[in-house]
Design a protein around this motif. Sequence first.
Motif, PDB file in Angstrom:
ATOM      1  N   UNK A 119       0.873  -1.172   0.000  1.00 57.74           N
ATOM      2  CA  UNK A 119       0.000   0.000   0.000  1.00 57.74           C
ATOM      3  C   UNK A 119       0.910   1.222   0.000  1.00 57.74           C
ATOM      4  N   UNK A 120       0.887   1.993  -1.081  1.00 53.14           N
ATOM      5  CA  UNK A 120       1.781   3.138  -1.237  1.00 53.14           C
ATOM      6  C   UNK A 120       1.013   4.436  -1.025  1.00 53.14           C
ATOM      7  N   UNK A 121       1.728   5.454  -0.546  1.00 47.72           N
ATOM      8  CA  UNK A 121       1.098   6.731  -0.204  1.00 47.72           C
ATOM      9  C   UNK A 121       1.585   7.823  -1.142  1.00 47.72           C
ATOM     10  N   UNK A 122       0.633   8.546  -1.749  1.00 47.30           N
ATOM     11  CA  UNK A 122       1.007   9.601  -2.677  1.00 47.30           C
ATOM     12  C   UNK A 122       1.355  10.886  -1.934  1.00 47.30           C
ATOM     13  N   UNK A 123       1.503  11.968  -2.667  1.00 47.54           N
ATOM     14  CA  UNK A 123       1.931  13.230  -2.066  1.00 47.54           C
ATOM     15  C   UNK A 123       0.916  13.745  -1.047  1.00 47.54           C
ATOM     16  N   UNK A 124      -0.349  13.369  -1.200  1.00 47.55           N
ATOM     17  CA  UNK A 124      -1.404  13.801  -0.283  1.00 47.55           C
ATOM     18  C   UNK A 124      -1.680  12.779   0.814  1.00 47.55           C
ATOM     19  N   UNK A 125      -0.803  11.774   0.941  1.00 44.30           N
ATOM     20  CA  UNK A 125      -0.955  10.701   1.936  1.00 44.30           C
ATOM     21  C   UNK A 125      -2.213   9.870   1.696  1.00 44.30           C
ATOM     22  N   UNK A 126      -2.626   9.789   0.432  1.00 42.46           N
ATOM     23  CA  UNK A 126      -3.729   8.911   0.089  1.00 42.46           C
ATOM     24  C   UNK A 126      -3.170   7.563  -0.342  1.00 42.46           C
ATOM     25  N   UNK A 127      -3.912   6.492  -0.022  1.00 39.05           N
ATOM     26  CA  UNK A 127      -3.431   5.141  -0.276  1.00 39.05           C
ATOM     27  C   UNK A 127      -3.673   4.676  -1.695  1.00 39.05           C
ATOM     28  N   UNK A 128      -2.684   3.987  -2.240  1.00 36.68           N
ATOM     29  CA  UNK A 128      -2.823   3.373  -3.566  1.00 36.68           C
ATOM     30  C   UNK A 128      -2.252   1.960  -3.505  1.00 36.68           C
ATOM     31  N   UNK A 129      -2.953   1.041  -4.111  1.00 39.54           N
ATOM     32  CA  UNK A 129      -2.537  -0.354  -4.117  1.00 39.54           C
ATOM     33  C   UNK A 129      -1.555  -0.601  -5.250  1.00 39.54           C
ATOM     34  N   UNK A 130      -0.423  -1.203  -4.936  1.00 38.97           N
ATOM     35  CA  UNK A 130       0.590  -1.443  -5.952  1.00 38.97           C
ATOM     36  C   UNK A 130       0.998  -2.906  -6.033  1.00 38.97           C
ATOM     37  N   UNK A 131       1.989  -3.155  -6.869  1.00 41.11           N
ATOM     38  CA  UNK A 131       2.599  -4.465  -7.073  1.00 41.11           C
ATOM     39  C   UNK A 131       1.614  -5.513  -7.566  1.00 41.11           C
ATOM     40  N   UNK A 132       1.362  -5.473  -8.871  1.00 46.62           N
ATOM     41  CA  UNK A 132       0.448  -6.441  -9.466  1.00 46.62           C
ATOM     42  C   UNK A 132       1.183  -7.591 -10.144  1.00 46.62           C
ATOM     43  N   UNK A 133       2.416  -7.829  -9.777  1.00 43.06           N
ATOM     44  CA  UNK A 133       3.194  -8.908 -10.368  1.00 43.06           C
ATOM     45  C   UNK A 133       2.612 -10.275 -10.103  1.00 43.06           C
ATOM     46  N   UNK A 134       1.816 -10.391  -9.036  1.00 40.86           N
ATOM     47  CA  UNK A 134       1.221 -11.683  -8.705  1.00 40.86           C
ATOM     48  C   UNK A 134      -0.251 -11.750  -9.087  1.00 40.86           C
ATOM     49  N   UNK A 135      -0.732 -10.721  -9.757  1.00 40.20           N
ATOM     50  CA  UNK A 135      -2.155 -10.654 -10.084  1.00 40.20           C
ATOM     51  C   UNK A 135      -2.577 -11.834 -10.962  1.00 40.20           C
ATOM     52  N   UNK A 136      -3.720 -12.335 -10.669  1.00 42.43           N
ATOM     53  CA  UNK A 136      -4.271 -13.455 -11.430  1.00 42.43           C
ATOM     54  C   UNK A 136      -5.573 -12.998 -12.073  1.00 42.43           C
ATOM     55  N   UNK A 137      -5.600 -12.952 -13.378  1.00 45.72           N
ATOM     56  CA  UNK A 137      -6.796 -12.512 -14.086  1.00 45.72           C
ATOM     57  C   UNK A 137      -7.663 -13.691 -14.489  1.00 45.72           C
ATOM     58  N   UNK A 138      -8.931 -13.515 -14.357  1.00 45.27           N
ATOM     59  CA  UNK A 138      -9.846 -14.476 -14.941  1.00 45.27           C
ATOM     60  C   UNK A 138     -11.150 -13.767 -15.268  1.00 45.27           C
ATOM     61  N   UNK A 139     -11.839 -14.285 -16.243  1.00 47.38           N
ATOM     62  CA  UNK A 139     -13.057 -13.650 -16.730  1.00 47.38           C
ATOM     63  C   UNK A 139     -14.152 -13.722 -15.681  1.00 47.38           C
ATOM     64  N   UNK A 140     -14.967 -12.675 -15.605  1.00 50.44           N
ATOM     65  CA  UNK A 140     -16.074 -12.645 -14.656  1.00 50.44           C
ATOM     66  C   UNK A 140     -16.925 -13.908 -14.796  1.00 50.44           C
ATOM     67  N   UNK A 141     -17.188 -14.564 -13.664  1.00 53.60           N
ATOM     68  CA  UNK A 141     -18.021 -15.757 -13.667  1.00 53.60           C
ATOM     69  C   UNK A 141     -17.249 -17.048 -13.773  1.00 53.60           C
ATOM     70  N   UNK A 142     -15.979 -16.991 -14.155  1.00 54.49           N
ATOM     71  CA  UNK A 142     -15.167 -18.207 -14.250  1.00 54.49           C
ATOM     72  C   UNK A 142     -14.542 -18.552 -12.907  1.00 54.49           C
ATOM     73  N   UNK A 143     -14.202 -19.821 -12.741  1.00 54.38           N
ATOM     74  CA  UNK A 143     -13.476 -20.255 -11.550  1.00 54.38           C
ATOM     75  C   UNK A 143     -11.983 -20.190 -11.870  1.00 54.38           C
ATOM     76  N   UNK A 144     -11.189 -19.499 -11.050  1.00 54.02           N
ATOM     77  CA  UNK A 144      -9.760 -19.402 -11.347  1.00 54.02           C
ATOM     78  C   UNK A 144      -9.081 -20.756 -11.240  1.00 54.02           C
ATOM     79  N   UNK A 145      -8.130 -21.001 -12.102  1.00 56.38           N
ATOM     80  CA  UNK A 145      -7.426 -22.273 -12.099  1.00 56.38           C
ATOM     81  C   UNK A 145      -6.494 -22.418 -10.922  1.00 56.38           C
ATOM     82  N   UNK A 146      -6.249 -23.653 -10.545  1.00 54.28           N
ATOM     83  CA  UNK A 146      -5.312 -23.915  -9.456  1.00 54.28           C
ATOM     84  C   UNK A 146      -3.907 -23.523  -9.891  1.00 54.28           C
ATOM     85  N   UNK A 147      -3.187 -22.903  -8.992  1.00 56.05           N
ATOM     86  CA  UNK A 147      -1.829 -22.462  -9.296  1.00 56.05           C
ATOM     87  C   UNK A 147      -0.974 -22.621  -8.052  1.00 56.05           C
ATOM     88  N   UNK A 148       0.290 -22.290  -8.171  1.00 62.27           N
ATOM     89  CA  UNK A 148       1.170 -22.405  -7.007  1.00 62.27           C
ATOM     90  C   UNK A 148       0.779 -21.372  -5.954  1.00 62.27           C
TER      91      UNK A 148
END
Length: 312
Positions: A150-179
């Motif tokens: 959770x990173x803080x900008x110049x106004x000390x507002x929170x922003x979510x970062x680091x999407x390197x582990x993000x797992x995308x799947x289509x709405x309504x689908x069950x995500x596949x098993x992964x490590x």
Amino acid sequence: MEYWPHRYAYEELKVATNGFSDDYVLGAGGFGKVYKGVLSNETEVAVKCVNHDSKQGLKEFMAEISSMGRLQHKNLVQMRGWCRKGNELLLVYDYMPNGSLNNWIFDKPKSVLGWAGRKRVLVDVAEGLNYLHHGWEQVVVHRDIKSSNVLLDVDMRGRLGDFGLAKLYTQGEVPGTTRVVGTLGYLAPELAMLASPTTASDVYSFGVVVLEVACGRKPIETWHDRDEDTILVDLVREKYIEGKLVELADRRILGEYDVEDMEAVLKLGLSCCHPDPVLRPTMSEVVALLLGEDTTVTPRVMLQESKKAPSP
């Protein structure tokens, strides 16, 4: 490709970071180092150099580009562009001058973030995560929600970062098993058996962040005079059962919060960490609760079962 971010020239990023100088390092993680950079137009950026010794590195790099490049929300760290030179992979983000949330709460910071600031950041992150889960044509499961992401900008507002582990799947689908990926202390208990990240496992991790922000304690604390580590979720659950929840509020911000407000936030964090993923709130419900909007779901109702549930 037309929706993806700008592709930078490698030399431009090399100049911006003074040749990837150690003096420009903002931090380092499992993927590699992050450098501060200043582009030719004086714009400050963060340049993330991704470790890419395996196919997994390239796969995660492309996942981060494809997800972050097309996602637009005020509470996400915005990707500005990317670069690839041979096997060298780099991501360029908006620079967050106030660093990560954990640095304002843990390890004796020079200035402790107050309750109003903490609550505001929790709302910011909840809204960003709600967008990932419900605000796009695909569901984005972050998989590594934690206070250092959770990173803080110049106004000390929170922003979510680091999407390197993000797992995308289509709405309504069950995500596949992964490590199993993520950070110890933030992982939902069901991942130990299923290893299938879901929006509910993200909610669990967010709940841990809520608890550490309210209590000023890390998810797992090691004490030299104790045989066992202290697990924050278990500690909060015990105090809830005893009816002494507010005793765990961060003493450094004593007097800054309304007791009922603190109790409500702690209950919300605990409900997000419910052992049964089905009984956790959705992020849209979490946002409504944090903002005090009317909702049919209350933390108290969802917590009734947690008194009888085993610790995760």
